[in-house]
Write an enzyme that holds these catalytic residues in place. Structure first.
Site, PDB file in Angstrom:
ATOM      1  N   TYR A   1       0.832  -1.207   0.000  1.00 28.17           N
ATOM      2  CA  TYR A   1       0.000   0.000   0.000  1.00 28.17           C
ATOM      3  C   TYR A   1       0.865   1.255   0.000  1.00 28.17           C
ATOM      4  O   TYR A   1       0.672   2.160  -0.824  1.00 28.17           O
ATOM      5  CB  TYR A   1      -0.928  -0.012   1.213  1.00 28.17           C
ATOM      6  CG  TYR A   1      -1.873   1.163   1.267  1.00 28.17           C
ATOM      7  CD1 TYR A   1      -2.918   1.277   0.353  1.00 28.17           C
ATOM      8  CD2 TYR A   1      -1.732   2.159   2.230  1.00 28.17           C
ATOM      9  CE1 TYR A   1      -3.787   2.354   0.394  1.00 28.17           C
ATOM     10  CE2 TYR A   1      -2.594   3.234   2.280  1.00 28.17           C
ATOM     11  CZ  TYR A   1      -3.620   3.329   1.358  1.00 28.17           C
ATOM     12  OH  TYR A   1      -4.484   4.400   1.394  1.00 28.17           O
TER      13      TYR A   1
ATOM     14  N   LYS B   1       1.293   4.163  -3.009  1.00 28.02           N
ATOM     15  CA  LYS B   1       0.867   5.542  -2.783  1.00 28.02           C
ATOM     16  C   LYS B   1       2.022   6.534  -2.966  1.00 28.02           C
ATOM     17  O   LYS B   1       1.803   7.678  -3.377  1.00 28.02           O
ATOM     18  CB  LYS B   1       0.219   5.679  -1.402  1.00 28.02           C
ATOM     19  CG  LYS B   1      -1.094   4.921  -1.281  1.00 28.02           C
ATOM     20  CD  LYS B   1      -2.089   5.334  -2.359  1.00 28.02           C
ATOM     21  CE  LYS B   1      -3.410   4.631  -2.257  1.00 28.02           C
ATOM     22  NZ  LYS B   1      -4.378   5.058  -3.298  1.00 28.02           N
TER      23      LYS B   1
END
EC number: 1.1.1.304
Length: 258
Positions: A154, A158
């Site tokens: 994640y 990002k």
């Protein structure tokens, strides 16, 4: 209120995405709610516009380039123009570094990174077609500003979104297109709940402990609500942000100071 402008929100069936779509409709946009969950997208669009004049639902897998292009083209064909692309869809699995599989890597990067890239490309196609500029707004995260333990995939996706945002902003500026990102913190959404639960389970602790690992860092002392994020997206989608591009606005209640 209407502003005769058209927006598309990926991952718009629930959570932050739905609140963004809802706020843009309130701001006068006609909005396409795009989601992999077709029934969820239909329910969201119906809630936003019972007669279909202000919101439509489109099923798409954002990791699939053709799906994204078709969704944007369908939106432009339905509403007759295209102005704002919100690349919001994302996955946030808990992934300790040694547990990541090739399949997980491809899935999460496919949605979180490729989905944003395809969205940028598809929006650019329509801006050129209609011969005007536009706004592209990408979802990153406070975890894309500073790495969070246990969230290897994640966080890295990002960070990648922030990079894409900065490059696209420079590449497209001469065409009157701005590209910015918003970075939510700990938001009360189904995805964040799953992360908190997984974090607690990994440590053999109760769910409340999982939430505490994230919320204890918030200067303003509360978990964010989806509306906190949709307010910022509303600003980025409107004329008051016309002189801002390549930036990431952190909406985390004071978790990260950069």
């Amino acid at each position: 209120m209407t502003n005769n402008k058209v927006a598309l929100v990926t991952g718009g069936a629930q959570g932050i995405g739905f609140k963004i779509a809802e706020r843009l409709v309130e701001d006068g946009f006609k909005v396409a709610v795009v989601d992999f969950n077709e029934e969820g997208a239909k329910a969201a669009a119906l809630k936003l516009s019972s007669d279909g004049t202000k919101a439509i639902a489109i099923k798409a897998d954002v990791s699939n380039r053709d799906d994204v292009f078709n969704a944007v083209r369908q939106t432009a064909a339905q509403f007759g123009d295209f102005h704002v692309m919100v690349n919001n869809a994302g996955l946030g699995p808990t992934t300790p570094i040694d547990t990541i599989t090739e399949e997980q890597f491809k899935t999460v990067y496919g949605v979180n990174v490729a989905g944003v890239l395809w969205g940028i490309q598809a929006a650019h196609e329509q801006f050129k077609k209609f011969n005007h500029g536009g706004k592209i707004i990408n979802a990153t995260s406070q975890a894309g500003v500073e790495g969070n333990p246990g969230l290897s995939l994640y966080c890295s996706t990002k960070f990648a979104v922030r990079g894409l945002t900065q490059v696209a902003a420079q590449d497209l500026a001469s065409e009157g297109i701005t590209v910015n990102a918003f970075a939510p913190g700990i938001v009360q959404t189904p995805m964040m709940e799953s992360i908190a639960v997984a974090t607690a389970e990994e440590a053999g602790k109760p769910e409340a402990w999982g939430w505490e690992q994230f919320t204890s860092q918030i200067a303003l002392g509360r978990v964010s609500q989806p509306e906190d994020v949709s307010n910022v997206v509303s600003f980025l989608a409107g004329k008051d942000s016309d002189y801002i591009t390549g930036q990431t606005i952190i909406v985390d209640g004071g978790m990260r100071f950069r």
